[in-house]
Enzyme design. Structure first.
Site, PDB file in Angstrom:
ATOM      1  CB  ALA A 141      37.225  20.076  34.370  1.00  0.00           C
ATOM      2  CG  ASN A 144      30.810  15.010  37.998  1.00  0.00           C
ATOM      3  OD1 ASN A 144      30.466  14.278  37.111  1.00  0.00           O
ATOM      4  ND2 ASN A 144      32.089  15.228  38.315  1.00  0.00           N
ATOM      5  CD  GLU A 177      33.934  21.715  33.361  1.00  0.00           C
ATOM      6  OE1 GLU A 177      32.799  21.210  33.362  1.00  0.00           O
ATOM      7  OE2 GLU A 177      34.729  21.619  32.398  1.00  0.00           O
ATOM      8  CG  HIS A 180      28.710  22.715  31.844  1.00  0.00           C
ATOM      9  ND1 HIS A 180      27.919  22.770  30.723  1.00  0.00           N
ATOM     10  CD2 HIS A 180      29.949  22.363  31.398  1.00  0.00           C
ATOM     11  CE1 HIS A 180      28.656  22.474  29.659  1.00  0.00           C
ATOM     12  NE2 HIS A 180      29.894  22.224  30.038  1.00  0.00           N
ATOM     13  CD  GLU A 199      30.336  20.687  26.882  1.00  0.00           C
ATOM     14  OE1 GLU A 199      30.995  21.692  27.247  1.00  0.00           O
ATOM     15  OE2 GLU A 199      30.100  19.723  27.640  1.00  0.00           O
TER      16      GLU A 199
END
Ligand SMILES: [Zn+2]
Length: 730
Positions: A141, A144, A177, A180, A199
């Site tokens: 994944a 974005n 994700e 992030h 990460e």
């Protein structure tokens, strides 16, 4: 459909830009597309109009300031499933006909958005968040901003085809994700040398969020393998500090590894425990507020945490971020009067690296008795040995209580024996920790294999999945290394005898395993017992697979992976053809991966040849080609065949893949081997030396092969002897 993926350094292939994370800019995108396409980018569509009978022009709202690697465009014959959360439109985007399978992800995303808005103290800054299921092209994944892409099977959940347990993986990657969106996208590392900030934090938050919303999954306990993997790599000569110089984009690719993700995760968990949950969160909120839309280094995070907690963070963390390596805490108990004294002293834990430079850390060591008679205490172990008084003589005292610390522990013989006899008194996390350290000491040459095997004897009728997972990982490693040795059969028989009772308590169909971890443990045991040659399990798996082909409903989703895998392992030509036909017929990515991977597991060399031939055709999605070849070598046990094939066809394979395949595939593939000759072949395989990043990956792989060779030569004979001396007392 089309879908972009630009991290770390491919934005420059799409448009001219300062393609480095610290250069943030706003992006205004207009695209011309077929009229039936749905287009998704970081921001919502601002304007859309037809330009010809077949084409339309789509203009997106301008983004806030962001790094170029976070830009995305996906478009195709797609559909949406949508919900609202805290004023944000959240959608799952799928290819036509699949949006209903996005329900679990959508509900989870709504929960997570609210959870993270609260945790970070800064609200999600974009008006929408799309979660895009991409049916092929890549395996994981990508975060974005505002439009996260996922390999379809990592996002969509079809209760008719997937085991309940698959939801844990979907939740976990989604939480990663989404974390992030703040940690990485809103506040970004200044350069790839600080990738671990992104990460490590996201990998920590994915578990933290799961513990918060689904405590019954016991995600820290069951995810223990990640820390073990990181410590395994970090004990080697080719390890690297989680914060390390990155000279170019190929070296940036090489830092997306277990050290960056999982050592980073373990360090953050250890620091959160050391500072306290509330102080840690206050620090994170301050860091978000101070650096929104900006770039940071690790030092900025430590500063925010120090101000919030009043504790020295940078000096403790530096030992774990700025140097490679795993601390070893040596614990020695002695009796004085009726009081037990424990001396703790640190060293460096290494594997096959006798000349490693000595290192020092500041290690927060949690130590205490097994039952909460007295509270555990945390000792900050520095250069000097520390002594504590720990209860009456002979009472088993354990270090790294709760398995939260990033270090190995070596006990004196008497304490080790007392702990082995007390497994049942420990929490599951402590049982796993003791087993994992015990095995690591064997691989490092610091303990005899018998010490670990004896500990396994003490497990008894424990039914914790995490405990058995540790044992399965060790037995599986030994079984792989034992390939081709005459003593392998006895090793497999011993492993089966240890694991089979745990399976018999669960059975194939009993309701006992329907809840929580039972179903996952059952599936895992079926798979591994079959791989270890349990003929009864193999026969039953084949019977169930044949019944499934007649009537798919006869096989519950929870058993489909292991049953199909074992049918593939023992496949004849008819079963193999049936698996390929099933893979071709399905439109479900989870099923497609399951069938191709079962076919690639066939141990019959003629069928392995057939799978290898498929990798040169258009049949497999490019993302499955590498894993199919690896599966032929690993589960299919045809590593020599697969290697000959890769050497002969390397140019043809690489021509269809991205640069990371050319640079890194062979190095990773070669870790299927464990002999010196193969390490030398890898060293002389020209393509792996093409870039500075690929040379790093090749050196790591060569070391992994040599460690395997060492364990094979040193540990396997001792295990053979131990099993022989026991004389089949299972
Ligand atoms: Zn990530």
């Amino acid at each position: 459909m089309l879908s972009s993926h630009l991290e770390p350094a491919d934005a420059r292939r799409v448009f001219p830009c300062w393609d480095e994370p610290a250069f943030k800019a706003t992006f205004a995108l207009t695209v011309t597309l077929p009229r039936q396409f749905l287009a998704v980018s970081n921001m919502p569509v601002a304007h859309e109009e037809p330009v010809t009978p077949d084409l339309k022009q789509v203009t997106f709202a301008a983004t806030p300031k962001m790094s170029s690697y976070l830009f995305v465009l996906a478009a195709g014959e797609l559909e949406r499933l949508t919900a609202q959360a805290d004023g944000v439109t959240v959608s799952v985007v799928t290819t036509t006909g699949k949006r209903a399978q996005g329900r679990f992800a959508l509900d989870s995303a709504v929960d997570l958005l609210r959870t993270f808005n609260d945790y970070f103290g800064t609200r999600y800054p974009l008006p929408k968040l799309d979660l895009i299921a991409v049916p092929g092209g890549f395996g994981g994944a990508m975060e974005n901003w505002g439009a996260i892409t996922f390999f379809e099977s990592r996002l969509l959940f079809d209760p008719a085809a997937s085991a309940d347990g698959a939801r844990r993986g979907i939740f976990s990657i989604l939480a990663h994700e989404m974390a992030h969106q703040w940690f990485g996208n809103l506040v970004t590392m200044g350069w790839w040398d600080n990738l671990w900030l992104n990460e490590g934090f996201a990998t920590w938050m994915q578990v933290k969020a799961a513990e918060h919303l689904y405590p019954q999954w016991q995600s820290w306990l069951n995810g223990n393998e990640q820390k073990q993997n990181a410590m395994g790599l970090d004990a080697r000569r080719t390890s690297h500090p989680i914060q390390q110089p990155v000279g170019n984009e190929t070296e940036a690719m090489a830092v997306f590894d277990s050290i960056t993700y999982s050592k980073g995760q373990a360090l953050i968990r250890m620091l959160e425990r050391y500072l306290g949950e509330d102080a840690f969160r206050s620090g994170i909120r301050r860091y978000m507020a101070d650096h929104a839309y900006g770039s940071t280094t690790t030092a900025d995070l430590w500063r925010a945490l120090e101000r919030a907690s009043g504790k020295p963070v940078a000096s403790v963390a530096a030992g774990f971020t700025e140097q490679a390596g795993v601390p070893l805490v040596v614990a020695q108990a002695r009796c004085e009067g009726d009081q037990q004294h424990i001396t703790m002293q640190q060293g460096r834990f290494t594997v096959r690296d006798p000349d490693a430079a000595p290192r020092r850390w500041q290690v927060p060591v949690a130590v205490g008795p097994l039952r909460a008679l007295r509270p555990a205490e945390t000792v900050l172990l520095t250069d000097e040995p520390k002594e504590i008084v720990a209860g009456p003589c002979g009472e088993p005292v354990k270090l790294n209580l709760g398995d939260i610390g990033y270090y190995r522990v070596e006990y004196d013989a008497a304490t080790r024996a007392a702990l082995a006899k007390s497994l049942a008194l420990m929490s599951a996390a402590d049982r796993v920790n003791l087993l994992a350290d015990s095995w690591a000491l064997v691989e490092a040459g610091r303990a005899e294999p018998a010490a670990y095997l004896q500990l396994v004897e003490e497990i008894g009728s424990d039914d914790s999945r995490a405990v058995w997972e540790q044992v399965i990982r060790t037995f599986t490693r030994l079984d792989h290394l034992a390939r081709g040795r005459p003593e392998r059969a006895a090793l497999q028989a011993h492993a089966r005898a240890k694991l089979r009772p745990a399976f018999d308590r669960l059975g194939w169909d009993s309701a006992r395993a329907d809840a929580d971890d039972g179903a996952l443990l059952r599936a895992r045991l079926i798979r591994v017992l079959g791989e270890l040659g349990d003929q009864e399990i193999l026969a039953e798996a084949r019977r169930r697979f044949d019944a499934f082909r007649q009537s798919p409903a006869s096989l519950t989703p929870a058993l489909r992976d292991p049953v199909t895998h074992l049918a593939g392992l023992t496949a004849d030509r008819t079963t193999y053809d049936a698996l390929i036909a099933l893979a071709r017929a399905t439109t479900n990515t989870t099923e497609r991966v399951r069938y191709y991977s079962a076919a690639a597991s066939a141990r019959d060399p003629a069928l392995a040849d057939a799978t290898l031939a498929l990798t040169l055709t258009d049949e497999l999605p490019t993302s499955l080609v590498g894993s199919a070849i690896n599966t032929v070598a690993a589960s299919g046990e045809q590593a020599d065949l697969a290697w000959a094939f890769v050497q002969k066809n390397f140019a043809a394979l690489a021509a269809r893949q991205g640069p990371s395949f050319s640079n890194n595939f062979v190095s990773n593939f070669m870790t299927n081997f464990s002999d010196t000759a193969r390490a030398q072949e890898l060293a002389s395989f020209a393509p792996v030396h093409a870039t500075s990043g690929s040379r790093i990956v090749a050196a790591r792989a060569q070391e992994a092969i040599m460690i395997g060779a060492d364990v094979k030569a040193r540990v396997l004979p001792a295990i053979d002897d131990w099993i022989k001396r026991r004389g089949g007392r299972d």
